[in-house]
Design a protein around this motif. Sequence first.
Motif, PDB file in Angstrom:
ATOM      1  N   LYS A  35       0.931  -1.059  -0.122  1.00  0.00           N
ATOM      2  CA  LYS A  35       0.454  -0.298   0.017  1.00  0.00           C
ATOM      3  C   LYS A  35       1.056   0.859  -0.204  1.00  0.00           C
ATOM      4  N   ILE A 153     -16.117   2.213  -6.138  1.00  0.00           N
ATOM      5  CA  ILE A 153     -14.920   1.484  -5.448  1.00  0.00           C
ATOM      6  C   ILE A 153     -15.213   0.009  -5.738  1.00  0.00           C
ATOM      7  N   VAL A 163      -4.839  -4.321  -9.108  1.00  0.00           N
ATOM      8  CA  VAL A 163      -4.430  -3.244  -8.520  1.00  0.00           C
ATOM      9  C   VAL A 163      -5.950  -2.297  -8.332  1.00  0.00           C
ATOM     10  N   MET A 164      -5.039  -1.464  -7.424  1.00  0.00           N
ATOM     11  CA  MET A 164      -6.216  -0.359  -7.516  1.00  0.00           C
ATOM     12  C   MET A 164      -5.537   0.879  -7.504  1.00  0.00           C
ATOM     13  N   PHE A 166      -6.208   5.621  -6.604  1.00  0.00           N
ATOM     14  CA  PHE A 166      -6.668   6.721  -5.925  1.00  0.00           C
ATOM     15  C   PHE A 166      -6.471   7.508  -6.157  1.00  0.00           C
ATOM     16  N   MET A 185     -11.903   2.412   2.292  1.00  0.00           N
ATOM     17  CA  MET A 185     -10.571   2.078   1.766  1.00  0.00           C
ATOM     18  C   MET A 185      -9.334   1.164   3.152  1.00  0.00           C
ATOM     19  N   ALA A 189      -7.960  -2.050   1.609  1.00  0.00           N
ATOM     20  CA  ALA A 189      -6.039  -2.311   2.622  1.00  0.00           C
ATOM     21  C   ALA A 189      -5.934  -3.117   3.207  1.00  0.00           C
ATOM     22  N   MET A 193      -4.893  -6.497  -1.006  1.00  0.00           N
ATOM     23  CA  MET A 193      -5.534  -5.508  -2.423  1.00  0.00           C
ATOM     24  C   MET A 193      -3.980  -4.818  -2.647  1.00  0.00           C
ATOM     25  N   THR A 194      -2.919  -4.225  -3.271  1.00  0.00           N
ATOM     26  CA  THR A 194      -1.933  -3.668  -4.499  1.00  0.00           C
ATOM     27  C   THR A 194      -2.427  -2.086  -4.713  1.00  0.00           C
ATOM     28  N   MET A 195      -2.283  -0.799  -3.498  1.00  0.00           N
ATOM     29  CA  MET A 195      -2.807   0.474  -3.615  1.00  0.00           C
ATOM     30  C   MET A 195      -1.819   1.423  -3.747  1.00  0.00           C
ATOM     31  N   CYS A 197      -2.216   5.699  -3.746  1.00  0.00           N
ATOM     32  CA  CYS A 197      -3.116   6.601  -3.556  1.00  0.00           C
ATOM     33  C   CYS A 197      -3.022   7.671  -3.383  1.00  0.00           C
TER      34      CYS A 197
END
Length: 255
Positions: A35, A153, A163-164, A166, A185, A189, A193-195, A197
């Motif tokens: 993250k 979302i 991947v997300m 933001f 969110m 996390a 999930m790979t994030m 932001c």
Amino acid sequence: MDNGTAMISVEGLSKWFGPFAALKDIDLKVDRGEKIVICGPSGSGKSTLVRCLNGLEDHQSGRITVAGLEVMNDRRRLEQVRLKVGMVFQNFNLFPQMTVLRNLTVGQTWILRKSQRDAEALAFEYLEKVRIPEQAHKYPSQLSGGQQQRVAIARSLCMQPEVMLFDEPTSALDPEMVKEVLGTMTELAGSGMTMVCVTHEMGFARQVADRIVFMDEGRIVEEAPPAQFFQAPRSRRAATFLKQVLQHHTAMAEA
């Protein structure tokens, strides 16, 4: 970092808008499940960087690889990349003429070729996760800003990305709606999930991020774990930014 585990790899990335260099020789690796919070002053290139990761902005030099696919200015390749990358914008970008449920199923049926029944089942699963299943048959205009962002979302998650991304997901929200979106969110996390932001919500960054990436004038100035970044930023520019952000949040809390 080990290139074998990198979900996102950015090498020597530069991006111009005419004569203006928006990104200057960016190098960044994001591991699977990591993250990352990108922060920095307005105009530092944060949103441009995130938009380059799924090809919403093209780049003039350097290399971007996401989930094993190189991001390049090729329609078929961009379609492949975007199947692996979900993105949530600051202004929701929902289809106003469609119900919440239809917003969540249209991509599944058209792009993923799922049956309507399977698409709706997954849509309700994610609406439950963002805690608004009762809004399924309403239109976006009938929802609050926080509810619309949670729909956005859920819609991205319905495409089952790896991947997300933001981009300032709470900046268009009233203060009382920010908490509900950040809560969603934070739960995401926790799911692994790979994030990546972009946000000015430093409390969220401190709680959720594995690493803070601080940008200024199109460059990555500093990368550090949250504890180190907030307690002892290495660069004067990051220290100034943190002081300004904390002053702003204090002023908002007292207003």
